[in-house]
Design an enzyme around this catalytic site. Structure first.
Site, PDB file in Angstrom:
ATOM      1  N   GLU A  79       0.918  -1.368   0.016  1.00  0.00           N
ATOM      2  CA  GLU A  79      -0.122   0.049   0.123  1.00  0.00           C
ATOM      3  C   GLU A  79       0.806   1.364  -0.030  1.00  0.00           C
ATOM      4  OE1 GLU A  79       0.212  -2.186   2.698  1.00  0.00           O
ATOM      5  OE2 GLU A  79       0.433  -1.180   4.410  1.00  0.00           O
ATOM      6  N   HIS A 121      -8.325  -3.561  -0.585  1.00  0.00           N
ATOM      7  CA  HIS A 121      -7.389  -3.743   0.689  1.00  0.00           C
ATOM      8  C   HIS A 121      -6.179  -2.657   0.627  1.00  0.00           C
ATOM      9  CE1 HIS A 121      -5.415  -6.054   4.130  1.00  0.00           C
ATOM     10  NE2 HIS A 121      -4.302  -5.320   3.478  1.00  0.00           N
ATOM     11  N   GLU A 122      -5.642  -2.656  -0.400  1.00  0.00           N
ATOM     12  CA  GLU A 122      -4.547  -1.784  -0.645  1.00  0.00           C
ATOM     13  C   GLU A 122      -4.894  -0.191  -0.743  1.00  0.00           C
ATOM     14  OE1 GLU A 122      -1.997  -3.187   0.233  1.00  0.00           O
ATOM     15  OE2 GLU A 122      -2.432  -5.156  -0.323  1.00  0.00           O
ATOM     16  N   HIS A 129      -5.988   0.883   2.971  1.00  0.00           N
ATOM     17  CA  HIS A 129      -5.062   1.140   3.807  1.00  0.00           C
ATOM     18  C   HIS A 129      -4.663   2.644   3.672  1.00  0.00           C
ATOM     19  CE1 HIS A 129      -3.275  -2.283   5.601  1.00  0.00           C
ATOM     20  NE2 HIS A 129      -2.810  -3.028   4.364  1.00  0.00           N
ATOM     21  N   GLU A 131      -3.629  -4.210   9.818  1.00  0.00           N
ATOM     22  CA  GLU A 131      -3.831  -5.300   8.912  1.00  0.00           C
ATOM     23  C   GLU A 131      -5.310  -5.870   9.312  1.00  0.00           C
ATOM     24  OE1 GLU A 131      -2.759  -5.451   6.165  1.00  0.00           O
ATOM     25  OE2 GLU A 131      -0.798  -4.531   6.290  1.00  0.00           O
TER      26      GLU A 131
HETATM   27  N1  TRP Z   1       1.069  -4.241   3.809  1.00  0.00           N
HETATM   28  C1  TRP Z   1       0.989  -5.421   2.890  1.00  0.00           C
HETATM   29  C2  TRP Z   1      -0.446  -5.707   2.822  1.00  0.00           C
HETATM   30  O1  TRP Z   1      -1.266  -4.912   2.514  1.00  0.00           O
HETATM   31  C3  TRP Z   1       1.716  -6.619   3.157  1.00  0.00           C
HETATM   32  C4  TRP Z   1       2.935  -6.644   2.398  1.00  0.00           C
HETATM   33  C5  TRP Z   1       3.237  -6.643   1.127  1.00  0.00           C
HETATM   34  C6  TRP Z   1       4.272  -6.984   2.871  1.00  0.00           C
HETATM   35  N2  TRP Z   1       4.767  -6.795   0.975  1.00  0.00           N
HETATM   36  C7  TRP Z   1       5.191  -7.326   2.027  1.00  0.00           C
HETATM   37  C8  TRP Z   1       4.667  -7.369   4.168  1.00  0.00           C
HETATM   38  C9  TRP Z   1       6.334  -7.590   2.135  1.00  0.00           C
HETATM   39  C10 TRP Z   1       6.014  -7.785   4.345  1.00  0.00           C
HETATM   40  C11 TRP Z   1       6.795  -7.829   3.428  1.00  0.00           C
HETATM   41  O2  TRP Z   1      -0.820  -6.515   3.508  1.00  0.00           O
HETATM   42 ZN    ZN Z   2      -2.632  -5.070   4.252  1.00  0.00          ZN
END
Ligand code: TRP
Ligand code: ZN
Length: 865
Positions: A261, A294-295, A298, A317
């Site tokens: 995100e 979802h993104e 965020h 999350e």
């Molecule tokens: N924040 C991301 C989500 O939408 C999760 C995520 C994406 C992530 N790439 C990552 C977490 C790499 C750790 C490492 O949920």
């Molecule tokens: Zn997320």
């Protein structure tokens, strides 16, 4: 191995703040130069040095207030600056090597494009920084690249661009919203661009841009349309509006997770962007829409209000998963969505809580943060948010959310802050409820029932217990909202005399509580946990007739589905004890009439025809003999097909899926049809139906449905070969093909997987490929993964040893099934632990694998001594 365990209780506010970041990134495949100019302010009265995180960086030069500076120390973990200035500017020149970054963290090359992944702690692989989420800074970023990288992107709005010399150009971006370093992003490459606009509720026009690989433009329209639906929904349901002039999404092929995100510049795994009729299934379309949402969500729950530290991950999350679930339910249908969530909880989250990795949704101790992007933090976290929603009601929840955003916009906060905001919106005292944040484990609830014929009273006692987990020996009673109906054989509803049940909900906040119902009939059926009102297991003592009463008369469709699941699970248990045990003939007639009664409701019918997976069955059993459980399940499925083939085939032939469209009724029809086909395929006389669906399919859902069904037939290999010829150019489709091969329970499966790992489209460096081939085997080919000669465990371990040196984050995910040995019998356990021990003894094992493997083996000692 020296490892550092970080504890939630050790949180210290930062000794310095960084208010502005001015980055210049001069791209080069093996020698990218990064210049970072930081404005830094000491916090409070102290003389501590400034400690910056850094990982795999080459420091080129350092200036403090524009003067060369040498009073620093460098280590593997970072840079310590000794200064007594209170307010100063630091200029750091570093060099990095994106081409050889195979861990896909920090700046790396995906195909020909540069991209970044900074969550959780990847920014420190780009430059020295206080890489923690409570450092909120305003970023200005200049990306410099060769002209064969026409698109140079970063967060916020573009403010300047130009030519530097004939080979190079630059773009400068400014993001006005202070943000933590994990939301930084940079992308550079040559893409196809889909553009659109969205007008927000206050009338602001936002440019929407979707970047995909050249030639894939047609596959991007659905994602872009999904984004607009998500933007509208967040305005309608939460009053939340987008806050920049431009929103960009880039799809890349090499990505460790689903999507990220980053403020104004999301980076996506291409499998959650690209979707069209011929190559994407209905599930793919669903997932694209849900991950896009979802993104996007965020932006408020994560970016504008972010986490104080990584132990608070569920703050963003759990909440954002809940929001995307609500969105998907509104876009599609609440029932099938709810069943999806519950399957994830039962298959994966309950397993995690039963393992050495058990942790509360807000963990207390972490070695490698990447290991805590878990089903517990995400999905159980979302279940906890859902309970707030249940307790406060939609309006109360909205008031709590408004207050949360109002209080904390622009801040980095904790789960306690979220609870406090919710508290302000309700009369209910939430302090006991908040225990869900700190207590791990899966609670078990049960209901005892006695009828007193003299008084005509039914006495019920509802109880809870939470078994000890690897991380916590003692448990307290939780505050559990339990949806409950009490019905008689005709479906009449009863209420309790004490008035504990309000609007179908009873609060269980003590070890047990009793209530009574007065009724003339002896046969009352309690229906527990409607809509899965809490993330718990239910010990359900009902017999077949009680379960069928629920199916016939229950008000809540989730309970009706669940009653069938329990019924199937019972039958499989009987066959587990004796695979030749006869099943009462009346069961099949009962099931036949149940099926007929739901012919008009293909959504519920389709879900009710799904037999619980092997993985789900494991969560309600102990001391499992895998071969026996697989045989019992197979036998039940075979009997199910034999006994019900007539009615199933009848429905199959009458389902009209119409011309292809991705809409709710068509998705439901295709789903039901393919569930039935998988049953019928177990009978040789239906083989031609499978082949004919494969031949005639005009969409990927039906092609794949046929291939899955073909796993039980003799034509599997033939159809798979044809499918490969047809799709060998499309890696995302081939992933489905790899996964189907890997889950085939045949004797020479390991030879097949080895051969497939040499397929021209396969690459050890691409997480999607590795997950579809090796991950599918470990997670879903239960029969062969758990083979009692130990070959499956050894195969996965050998592979992980190779993968760990390249991409530890993905290796640590795939090791999960090996660490979840608790449910299996001693023979399995011994073999699994032997492979875990091999991993632990491996020199140079990553922190990621070390944390999971060492915990898993330590749990063993704890419980055997
Ligand atoms: N924040 C991301 C989500 O939408 C999760 C995520 C994406 C992530 N790439 C990552 C977490 C790499 C750790 C490492 O949920
Ligand atoms: Zn997320």
């Amino acid at each position: 191995m020296s490892v550092h365990v970080k504890k939630r209780a050790d949180y210290q506010p930062p000794a310095f703040l960084i208010s502005t970041v001015n980055l210049t990134v001069n791209l080069h495949p093996t020698a990218t130069r990064v210049v970072s100019v930081l404005t830094i302010n000491r916090q409070g009265d102290h003389n501590k040095p400034l400690v910056l995180d850094g990982d795999k960086l080459t420091l080129k030069s350092l200036l403090l207030n524009k003067n060369d500076f040498s009073d620093f120390t460098l280590s593997d973990e970072g840079l310590t600056i000794n200064t007594d200035e209170d307010t100063f500017e630091l200029e750091i020149h570093t060099e990095i090597d994106p081409k050889n970054n195979k861990a896909l963290e920090g700046l790396y090359l995906s195909g020909g494009a540069y991209c970044t992944q900074c969550e959780a702690e990847g920014f420190r692989r780009i430059t020295y920084f206080m890489d923690r989420p409570d450092i909120l800074a305003v970023y200005t970023v200049t990306v410099v690249g060769d002209t064969d990288l026409p698109m140079l992107l970063s967060n916020g709005n573009p403010v300047d661009k130009g030519q530097i010399d004939d080979g190079k150009h630059f773009v400068t971006w400014h993001d006005p919203h202070p943000k933590p370093s994990y939301l930084f992003a940079l992308v550079a490459g040559d893409f196809d661009l889909l553009s659109d606009t969205y007008t927000t509720m206050s009338g602001k026009e936002v440019a929407l841009e979707l970047y995909v690989d050249k030639g894939k433009k047609a596959q991007g329209h659905f994602a872009l349309a999904s984004l607009k639906r998500a933007m509208k929904w967040d305005e309608d349901v939460f009053g939340l509006e987008y806050d920049l002039d431009i929103y960009m999404i880039v799809a890349v092929d090499f990505f460790n997770m689903g999507a990220m995100e980053n403020k104004g510049l999301n980076v996506f795994n291409s499998k959650f962007v690209l979707a069209e009729q011929a190559s994407a299934t209905d599930d793919d379309f669903f997932n694209v829409e849900s991950v896009i949402a979802h993104e996007y969500f965020h932006n408020w729950t994560g970016n504008r209000v972010t986490c104080r530290d990584w132990f608070q991950l569920s703050l963003k999350e759990g909440l954002t998963v809940f929001r995307d679930q609500q969105f998907s339910a509104d876009m599609t249908s609440p029932l099938s969505n709810r069943i999806k969530h519950v399957r994830v909880m039962r298959e994966h989250q309950f397993a995690e809580d039963a393992s050495a990795m058990s942790h509360p949704i807000r963990p207390d101790e972490v070695i490698e943060m990447n290991n805590f992007y878990t089903v517990t933090v995400y999905d159980k976290g979302a279940e906890v948010i859902r309970m707030f929603h249940t307790l406060l009601g939609p309006e109360g929840f909205r008031r709590g959310m408004d207050e949360y955003i109002k209080r904390h916009d622009g801040q980095a906060v904790t789960c306690d802050d979220f609870v406090a905001a919710m508290q302000s919106a309700t009369e209910i005292d939430l302090s006991h409820f908040a225990l869900w944040y700190s207590q791990s484990g899966t609670p078990e609830i049960s209901l005892s029932h006695q009828f007193n014929a003299q008084t005509g009273k039914h006495n019920f006692t509802l109880s809870q217990t939470t078994p000890a987990t690897a991380d916590q020996a003692t448990k307290q009673p939780l505050y559990i909202p339990v949806a409950i109906e009490i019905i008689d054989e005709d479906g009449n509803q009863y209420v309790d005399e004490q008035g504990l049940i309000n609007n179908g909900l009873i609060i269980l906040d003590t070890p047990s509580l009793s209530f009574s119902v007065s009724a003339t009939t002896e046969k009352l059926t309690p229906v527990l946990l409607g809509n899965f009102s809490a993330p718990v297991k239910v010990d359900n003592p009902l017999e077949t007739d009680g379960l069928l009463t629920i199916f016939t008369h229950g008000k809540d469709p989730f309970n009706r589905w669940d009653a069938m699941q329990t019924l199937y699970s019972r039958c499989i248990s009987a066959l587990y004890d004796d695979v030749t045990a006869p099943i009462e003939a009346s069961l099949w007639t009962d099931l036949e009439s149940a099926i007929k009664s739901e012919q008009g409701n293909l959504e519920l019918l389709g879900e009710c025809l799904v037999i619980p997976t092997f993985e789900t069955l494991c969560q309600t059993r102990k001391d499992i003999d895998v071969a026996r459980l697989v045989a019992a399940r197979n036998q039940f499925c075979l009997l199910f097909a034999q006994q019900l083939s007539k009615v199933l085939n009848h429905i199959f032939l009458h389902i009209d899926t119409g011309d292809y469209a991705y809409n709710q009724s068509a998705v439901i029809a295709r789903r039901c049809k393919n569930v039935i086909l998988a049953h019928l395929a177990r009978l040789p006389e239906f083989e031609h139906v499978v082949v004919s669906q494969f031949d005639n399919a005009d969409n990927m859902t039906d092609s794949l449905g046929a291939l899955k069904a073909a796993q039980y037939t003799r034509v599997f290999e033939t159809l798979m070969a044809r499918f490969e010829t047809q799709w060998c150019h499309d890696a995302l489709v081939l992933d489905k093909w790899f996964a189907l091969h890997a889950t085939q329970p045949k004797d020479d499966i390991l030879a097949t997987i080895t051969m497939l790992s040499e397929h021209p489209q396969f690459s050890l460096g691409n997480p999607n490929r590795v997950r579809s081939l090796v991950g599918s085997f470990a997670f879903y080919n239960s029969e062969k993964f758990h083979a009692l000669d130990g070959s499956g465990y050894k195969f996965v371990t050998d592979y992980l040893l190779k993968l760990d040196g390249i991409n530890p984050q993905v290796a640590a995910r795939i090791v999960t099934p090996l660490t979840q040995w608790q449910g299996f019998n001693a023979d399995h356990q011994q073999l699994m632990k032997a492979q875990l021990a091999r991993l632990l003894n491996h020199k140079g094992l990553s922190k990621d694998l070390f944390e999971k493997v060492s915990k898993s083996l330590a749990y063993d000692e704890q419980h055997n001594h």
